[in-house]
Scaffold this active site. Structure first.
Site, PDB file in Angstrom:
ATOM      1  N   ASP A  96       0.857  -1.180   0.000  1.00  0.00           N
ATOM      2  CA  ASP A  96       0.000   0.000   0.000  1.00  0.00           C
ATOM      3  C   ASP A  96       0.899   1.238   0.000  1.00  0.00           C
ATOM      4  OD1 ASP A  96       0.930   0.237   2.626  1.00  0.00           O
ATOM      5  OD2 ASP A  96      -1.060   0.149   3.545  1.00  0.00           O
ATOM      6  N   HIS A  97       0.312   2.391   0.176  1.00  0.00           N
ATOM      7  CA  HIS A  97       1.066   3.642   0.150  1.00  0.00           C
ATOM      8  C   HIS A  97       2.149   3.695   1.218  1.00  0.00           C
ATOM      9  CE1 HIS A  97      -2.487   4.027   2.671  1.00  0.00           C
ATOM     10  NE2 HIS A  97      -1.796   4.867   3.423  1.00  0.00           N
ATOM     11  N   CYS A 141       2.989  -3.260   4.213  1.00  0.00           N
ATOM     12  CA  CYS A 141       2.144  -2.147   4.645  1.00  0.00           C
ATOM     13  C   CYS A 141       2.787  -1.598   5.921  1.00  0.00           C
ATOM     14  CB  CYS A 141       0.679  -2.560   4.837  1.00  0.00           C
ATOM     15  SG  CYS A 141       0.324  -3.665   6.220  1.00  0.00           S
ATOM     16  N   HIS A 161       8.905 -24.644   8.553  1.00  0.00           N
ATOM     17  CA  HIS A 161       7.817 -25.333   9.254  1.00  0.00           C
ATOM     18  C   HIS A 161       6.439 -25.108   8.652  1.00  0.00           C
ATOM     19  CE1 HIS A 161      10.263 -25.530  13.269  1.00  0.00           C
ATOM     20  NE2 HIS A 161      10.937 -25.978  12.226  1.00  0.00           N
ATOM     21  N   THR A 192       2.325  -2.094   9.187  1.00  0.00           N
ATOM     22  CA  THR A 192       2.678  -3.132  10.166  1.00  0.00           C
ATOM     23  C   THR A 192       2.894  -4.496   9.535  1.00  0.00           C
ATOM     24  OG1 THR A 192       0.370  -3.738  10.562  1.00  0.00           O
ATOM     25  CG2 THR A 192       1.327  -1.997  11.986  1.00  0.00           C
ATOM     26  N   GLY A 193       2.376  -4.697   8.349  1.00  0.00           N
ATOM     27  CA  GLY A 193       2.399  -6.009   7.708  1.00  0.00           C
ATOM     28  C   GLY A 193       1.198  -6.849   8.094  1.00  0.00           C
ATOM     29  N   HIS A 205       5.998 -31.532   9.382  1.00  0.00           N
ATOM     30  CA  HIS A 205       5.457 -30.204   9.098  1.00  0.00           C
ATOM     31  C   HIS A 205       4.457 -30.252   7.943  1.00  0.00           C
ATOM     32  CE1 HIS A 205       8.299 -28.653  11.944  1.00  0.00           C
ATOM     33  NE2 HIS A 205       9.315 -29.126  11.233  1.00  0.00           N
TER      34      HIS A 205
END
Length: 149
Positions: free
Chosen positions: A8-9, A66, A99, A68-69, A134
């Site tokens: 995003d921006h 973004c 994993h 925070t992600g 896994h």
């Protein structure tokens, strides 16, 4: 290797740094799904674009950014077959590939700096899925309505 990038921006500048870095490494084709400026946009659009590129096998992996992600990884994870992982360090990047067979890396531009982000990218892209026990767990993620209890 083909990598789809999206942001995003707030993630635009870090996405551009990652793109430049990957292209300089060589042997990596980058598919940029946007955004292409710091003008305000809605992150789900870019999370979905990268996620769809991954599940359709247009690319091998995706990288999303973004602030925070978190938001962009939630959006990407709505697409069946996506395992987007938010990573803030190389240990998490390594373990989520080994994993969880994560196929999309999410980064927070307001959380990690450029150099840490590039180390995380390198670790994520160079780590293989271990399979074995896994794989059983990853397969359970794909089962809709799985009731294990």
């Amino acid at each position: 290797m083909k990598i789809a990038l999206g942001a995003d921006h707030a993630g635009f500048e870090l996405k551009e740094k990652i793109k430049e870095y990957l292209l300089k490494k060589g042997g990596i084709e980058v598919i940029d799904k946007g955004t292409n400026s710091k003008e305000s946009v809605d992150y789900p659009k870019y999370g979905h674009a990268v996620a769809n590129a991954v599940v359709s096998k247009e690319v091998d992996f995706g990288i999303l950014v973004c602030t925070t992600g978190v938001g962009i990884s939630i959006a990407a994870n709505k697409i069946k077959g996506v395992r987007a992982a938010l990573c803030t360090d190389t240990t998490t990047a390594k373990l989520t590939r080994e994993h969880n067979d994560a196929n999309i890396l999410a980064l927070g531009s307001g959380i990690v700096g450029q150099f840490v982000a590039l180390d995380i990218v390198d670790t994520f892209l160079s780590t293989a899925f271990e399979g074995g026990r896994h794989k059983t767990r990853v397969d359970q993620i794909e089962v809709e309505g799985c009731n294990l209890f």
